[in-house]
Design an enzyme around this catalytic site. Structure first.
Site, PDB file in Angstrom:
ATOM      1  N   GLY A  53       0.766  -1.246   0.000  1.00 30.33           N
ATOM      2  CA  GLY A  53       0.000   0.000   0.000  1.00 30.33           C
ATOM      3  C   GLY A  53       0.796   1.294   0.000  1.00 30.33           C
ATOM      4  N   TRP A  55       2.116   2.915  -2.526  1.00 28.81           N
ATOM      5  CA  TRP A  55       1.671   3.828  -3.600  1.00 28.81           C
ATOM      6  C   TRP A  55       0.321   4.437  -3.218  1.00 28.81           C
ATOM      7  CZ3 TRP A  55       2.886   2.685  -9.437  1.00 28.81           C
ATOM      8  CH2 TRP A  55       4.270   2.583  -9.604  1.00 28.81           C
ATOM      9  N   ASP A 101      -7.981 -10.298  -8.515  1.00 29.32           N
ATOM     10  CA  ASP A 101      -6.983 -10.430  -9.578  1.00 29.32           C
ATOM     11  C   ASP A 101      -7.338  -9.454 -10.698  1.00 29.32           C
ATOM     12  OD1 ASP A 101      -5.521 -11.234 -11.785  1.00 29.32           O
ATOM     13  OD2 ASP A 101      -5.732 -13.369 -11.353  1.00 29.32           O
ATOM     14  N   LYS A 166       4.356  -0.317 -14.179  1.00 30.93           N
ATOM     15  CA  LYS A 166       5.657  -0.989 -14.210  1.00 30.93           C
ATOM     16  C   LYS A 166       5.780  -1.761 -15.519  1.00 30.93           C
ATOM     17  CE  LYS A 166       6.781  -3.707 -10.623  1.00 30.93           C
ATOM     18  NZ  LYS A 166       7.697  -3.287  -9.580  1.00 30.93           N
TER      19      LYS A 166
HETATM   20  N1  SAM Z   1       2.911  -0.615  -5.203  1.00 31.81           N
HETATM   21  C1  SAM Z   1       2.902  -1.477  -4.035  1.00 31.81           C
HETATM   22  C2  SAM Z   1       3.338  -0.668  -2.858  1.00 31.81           C
HETATM   23  O1  SAM Z   1       3.896   0.395  -3.075  1.00 31.81           O
HETATM   24  O2  SAM Z   1       3.120  -1.091  -1.708  1.00 31.81           O
HETATM   25  C3  SAM Z   1       3.796  -2.679  -4.218  1.00 31.81           C
HETATM   26  C4  SAM Z   1       3.252  -3.610  -5.236  1.00 31.81           C
HETATM   27  S1  SAM Z   1       4.086  -5.146  -5.246  1.00 31.81           S
HETATM   28  C5  SAM Z   1       5.583  -4.754  -6.035  1.00 31.81           C
HETATM   29  C6  SAM Z   1       3.278  -6.027  -6.513  1.00 31.81           C
HETATM   30  C7  SAM Z   1       1.887  -6.456  -6.143  1.00 31.81           C
HETATM   31  O3  SAM Z   1       1.272  -6.945  -7.321  1.00 31.81           O
HETATM   32  C8  SAM Z   1       1.811  -7.602  -5.133  1.00 31.81           C
HETATM   33  O4  SAM Z   1       1.206  -7.153  -3.953  1.00 31.81           O
HETATM   34  C9  SAM Z   1       0.964  -8.651  -5.827  1.00 31.81           C
HETATM   35  O5  SAM Z   1       0.041  -9.277  -4.962  1.00 31.81           O
HETATM   36  C10 SAM Z   1       0.251  -7.811  -6.873  1.00 31.81           C
HETATM   37  N2  SAM Z   1      -0.267  -8.578  -7.996  1.00 31.81           N
HETATM   38  C11 SAM Z   1       0.417  -9.435  -8.802  1.00 31.81           C
HETATM   39  N3  SAM Z   1      -0.401  -9.964  -9.705  1.00 31.81           N
HETATM   40  C12 SAM Z   1      -1.636  -9.432  -9.479  1.00 31.81           C
HETATM   41  C13 SAM Z   1      -2.888  -9.601 -10.089  1.00 31.81           C
HETATM   42  N4  SAM Z   1      -3.029 -10.421 -11.128  1.00 31.81           N
HETATM   43  N5  SAM Z   1      -3.940  -8.907  -9.614  1.00 31.81           N
HETATM   44  C14 SAM Z   1      -3.783  -8.088  -8.547  1.00 31.81           C
HETATM   45  N6  SAM Z   1      -2.623  -7.886  -7.927  1.00 31.81           N
HETATM   46  C15 SAM Z   1      -1.551  -8.549  -8.387  1.00 31.81           C
END
Ligand code: SAM
Length: 313
Positions: A53, A55, A101, A166
């Site tokens: 969280g 961001w 998702d 990203k």
């Molecule tokens: N931006 C976040 C922060 O600042 O705290 C960090 C994000 S983290 C690098 C990547 C996130 O992408 C993970 O929490 C993962 O659960 C989520 N994620 C990956 N595939 C996903 C999907 N298909 N749907 C939703 N979330 C997904």
């Protein structure tokens, strides 16, 4: 390893804790903003793949600042932030949270429902797959997350809005840029200094969303995964997003698995290849091996003769 070793190794990890951010990623979004001004005039935003969280925290802080500034001039819309992730997130003030998702149409529909009759100024996505270690697979999943985020953005982003996501700067990244350019006249690739140099991660900043004429956002089946999908349903500009198509019955053997020789109940029988390769690239290596083997066999025969002759003496 001591409690402080990660603090010593990673300045952003340490700073995040000092400044109250849930993750070091907060600095990436802040640094992107310092260069690209992504929060200017933003009051509604969506954070895709948001857990834990940081961001969303940045969004909450920046949108509140915008709101306070706007109020000085007159009535202003209250900030609205929707955050989504596969994983549950601890609550954050001012942030509506959804668990799901983003590649699923049902999740996308829930996000869209929160923007009933209104549109977001900004959609951000920091989505990253759980790394499998299979480089190509990780890059592919990452690109699917980016395209799922873009698809959702086509529903909820206002005309002129901004999309930040990203991206992995891998071999075929220009195909992704080309797809983004269909919807945004300005596409930049940024690498915040808080993103490790050793990582292929970067962030696209796409500005001035403009829906191509005739394009209809489509959540029916964004990746055309169903068997019965009619390819001709999408026409013209709506076909420009290249679909990912899974072919074949899922009950058929998995090409990445090993099976016993008699796995389907039939007695195993070896069959020669139907057609041996005519001029395989490894032919030269085979020839060299054969020559080496012949040479060593003939040397050992000569030695045997010597032994025999010696025996006669
Ligand atoms: N931006 C976040 C922060 O600042 O705290 C960090 C994000 S983290 C690098 C990547 C996130 O992408 C993970 O929490 C993962 O659960 C989520 N994620 C990956 N595939 C996903 C999907 N298909 N749907 C939703 N979330 C997904």
């Amino acid at each position: 390893m001591g409690k402080t070793s990660k603090d010593k190794r990673d300045i952003y990890y340490r700073k995040a804790k000092e400044e109250g951010w849930r993750a070091r990623s907060a600095f990436k979004l802040l640094q992107i903003d310092s260069e690209c001004h992504i929060f200017d005039g933003v009051s509604k935003a969506v954070d895709l793949c948001a857990a834990p969280g940081s961001w969303s925290q940045v969004l909450a802080r920046k949108l509140t600042e915008n709101y306070k500034k706007a109020l000085e001039k007159g009535p202003a819309p209250k900030p609205k932030i929707v955050a989504v992730d596969l994983q549950a997130m601890a609550p954050l003030e001012g942030v509506i949270q959804l668990q799901g998702d983003i590649t699923n149409s049902s999740t996308a529909e829930q996000i869209i429902a929160h923007f009933d009759n209104s549109r977001a100024d900004l959609v951000v996505c920091d989505g990253a797959p759980d790394v499998t270690g299979l480089h190509d697979m990780d890059i592919f999943i990452q690109s699917q997350l980016l395209l799922a985020a873009l698809n959702i953005a086509t529903y909820i982003l206002r005309s002129g809005g901004t999309f930040v996501a990203k991206i992995f700067r891998a071999k075929d990244v220009s195909f992704l840029y080309a797809q983004l350019r269909i919807f945004f006249p300005y596409v930049y690739c940024t690498k915040p200094s808080s993103s490790r140099n050793s990582s292929i991660e970067a962030f696209v900043v796409c500005k001035d969303y403009s829906q191509p004429e005739g394009y209809e956002p489509n959540m029916l089946n964004p990746w055309m995964m169903e068997e019965s999908w009619d390819f001709d349903k999408l026409t013209g500009v709506n076909r420009t997003i290249v679909p990912f198509v899974v072919c074949g019955d899922l009950n058929q053997p998995d090409s990445d698995m090993s099976y016993p020789l008699n796995y389907d109940g039939k007695e195993y029988k070896y069959h020669e290849p139907v057609q041996a390769p005519i001029a395989p690239p490894y032919a030269e290596a085979l020839l060299m091996n054969r020559k080496r083997a012949e040479k060593s066999a003939s040397t050992s025969n000569e030695n045997n003769v010597d032994v025999d002759l010696n025996a006669l003496d």
